[in-house]
Scaffold this motif. Structure first.
Motif, PDB file in Angstrom:
ATOM      1  N   ARG A  66      17.679  60.260 -17.227  1.00 13.55           N
ATOM      2  CA  ARG A  66      18.930  59.621 -16.835  1.00 13.55           C
ATOM      3  C   ARG A  66      19.685  59.180 -18.091  1.00 13.55           C
ATOM      4  O   ARG A  66      19.067  58.808 -19.094  1.00 13.55           O
ATOM      5  CB  ARG A  66      18.666  58.419 -15.924  1.00 13.55           C
ATOM      6  N   HIS A  67      21.017  59.210 -18.001  1.00 13.96           N
ATOM      7  CA  HIS A  67      21.842  58.927 -19.178  1.00 13.96           C
ATOM      8  C   HIS A  67      21.611  57.518 -19.721  1.00 13.96           C
ATOM      9  O   HIS A  67      21.562  57.307 -20.938  1.00 13.96           O
ATOM     10  CB  HIS A  67      23.322  59.108 -18.822  1.00 13.96           C
ATOM     11  N   GLU A  68      21.441  56.528 -18.820  1.00 16.19           N
ATOM     12  CA  GLU A  68      21.307  55.153 -19.288  1.00 16.19           C
ATOM     13  C   GLU A  68      19.988  54.905 -20.010  1.00 16.19           C
ATOM     14  O   GLU A  68      19.813  53.860 -20.642  1.00 16.19           O
ATOM     15  CB  GLU A  68      21.441  54.174 -18.108  1.00 16.19           C
ATOM     16  N   ALA A  70      18.836  56.922 -22.429  1.00 19.53           N
ATOM     17  CA  ALA A  70      18.858  57.590 -23.732  1.00 19.53           C
ATOM     18  C   ALA A  70      18.790  56.587 -24.885  1.00 19.53           C
ATOM     19  O   ALA A  70      18.039  56.769 -25.845  1.00 19.53           O
ATOM     20  CB  ALA A  70      20.109  58.461 -23.852  1.00 19.53           C
ATOM     21  N   HIS A  99      23.335  60.126 -32.265  1.00 18.01           N
ATOM     22  CA  HIS A  99      23.386  59.103 -31.227  1.00 18.01           C
ATOM     23  C   HIS A  99      22.184  58.177 -31.284  1.00 18.01           C
ATOM     24  O   HIS A  99      22.163  57.147 -30.631  1.00 18.01           O
ATOM     25  CB  HIS A  99      23.489  59.754 -29.839  1.00 18.01           C
TER      26      HIS A  99
END
Length: 401
Positions: A66-68, A70, A99
């Motif tokens: 899930r993106h959150e 990362a 990132h």
């Protein structure tokens, strides 16, 4: 291309490090199962193990779904493998992706706590010992202990308990209908349409039932200096119910009103709270309840108080400018919503009396007056939100001593 499914997972220090890293990710809130650990061990055999960037990308592709998650993964990877002495040869090679070099995410404190746990070596045995130490009596004490008197470790335990709270869906009947086999209203259109299959004979009678939706919840949270010991935990609670319900609006007020509904919808609680704090300019300042309520009634009342909304006013009621304007705005708010529940930490005192001028002006315009200073009072609030509305007189509910 090599098929890693047929490779045997590596053993030794590398396997121990990957397993320990997976445990740290789980403790930090990223769901990592044993299957993902096996996939990671197999994947590391087909890359250049001395290349830190390749290792990072490989583990991220397997563990992050899930993106959150990362940014949490990036923080955990940097902290864990910086401390992993057996992989020092990997830390001096290719740098991390861009990132991963960003400012540490709001969840970094949670990641550091997860890595500081002694469970990296023998997780099962340590967890069992910790569970034995937390006796039933300790849990009961934590349930009733005032948030303002808790240590940092106790607050962390309470935060986890709040995150696991489940808010029942108090359904509110609407004027619209939907197909329902047990409904009481005849669905003539669908009944006639189905009769065409039998040459006009009505065999199957279709029915309609009322559509029920969870009642909207609007929270107005006082973030003044007198509420500073409770604000963060209340935000955790609001984040928990926001995650359970989609129709939740949250406003913070001290000397001015701030809408943090969108910020509080972030999946990660630490990220949500950090976003809230960055958008508020009057944190732990003074209190202007009347001015804030006026702004809410004027700018937001018609937008969020429709469809039988329940309003949670979380404040100690210590207004610095208590006058007739406060009573007027409270009355307007009360008339605009289905239920107005005032949550006041001062009710934790058994001898509490409404002597402050602001409290006297606000009290006649609320449906319920409840304490909210410990886990027991929060659980009582959850039950109240799913219960039918009380009579029109004020219901004062005190927590157990």
């Amino acid at each position: 291309m090599t098929n890693i499914d047929h490779l045997n997972p590596p053993t030794g220090h590398m396997a121990d490090n990957v397993i320990g890293f997976a445990r740290a990710l789980r403790a930090a809130g990223i769901p990592v199962g044993p299957g993902a650990v096996i996939d990671a061990l197999n994947a590391l055999q087909v890359i250049e193990i001395g290349n830190r960037g390749d290792v990072y990308t490989t583990l991220e592709a397997i563990f992050v779904k899930r993106h959150e998650h990362a940014l949490i993964f990036a923080q955990a990877f940097d902290l864990f493998f910086r401390a992993a002495e057996d992989w020092k040869h990997m830390l001096d090679s290719v740098p991390l992706p861009d990132h991963a070099k960003k400012k540490p995410p709001p969840a970094s404190r949670r990641v550091q706590e997860a890595l500081a746990q002694p469970s990296m070596r023998d997780e099962t045995q340590e967890v069992q010992q910790q569970e034995l130490k937390l006796s039933v009596s300790d849990k009961e004490i934590l349930q009733k202990k005032d948030f303002a008197q808790m240590s940092a470790a106790e607050i962390a335990e309470v935060t986890r308990a709040i995150a696991n709270m489940k808010l029942p869906q108090a359904e509110l009947r609407t004027r619209r209908y939907q197909p329902d086999a047990k409904g009481l209203r005849l669905d003539m259109r669908r009944t006639l349409r189905s009769s065409l299959r039998t040459g006009g004979e009505i065999i199957d009678i279709r029915k309609l039932g009322r559509i029920e939706k969870p009642a909207p919840i609007v929270a107005l949270l006082d973030i003044s200096g007198s509420m500073s010991e409770y604000t963060r935990l209340f935000l955790h609670f609001l984040h928990a119910i926001t995650d359970a319900r989609k129709r939740v609006s949250v406003f913070l007020f001290g000397t001015r009103l701030t809408n943090v509904t969108r910020a509080l919808r972030a999946k990660d609680p630490d990220e949500a709270l950090a976003s809230c704090s960055s958008s508020v300019e009057d944190w732990a300042g003074g209190t202007r309840i009347a001015t804030s309520l006026h702004s809410f009634n004027k700018l937001w009342g018609r937008r969020v108080l429709g469809q039988g909304a329940i309003v949670l006013l979380i404040s100690d009621g210590l207004e610095r400018e208590a006058d007739a304007k406060l009573a007027f705005e409270m009355d307007r708010l009360h008339r605009s919503c289905r239920r107005l529940i005032w949550l006041n930490p001062l009710l934790r005192y058994s001898g509490f009396e409404a002597k402050a001028q602001g409290i006297k002006m606000m009290l006649p315009h609320v449906d319920e007056f409840r304490p909210v200073h410990n886990l027991t009072s929060m659980e009582g609030l959850i039950e109240a939100l799913s219960a039918p509305p009380p009579p029109h007189h004020i219901s004062r509910i005190r927590s157990a001593a």
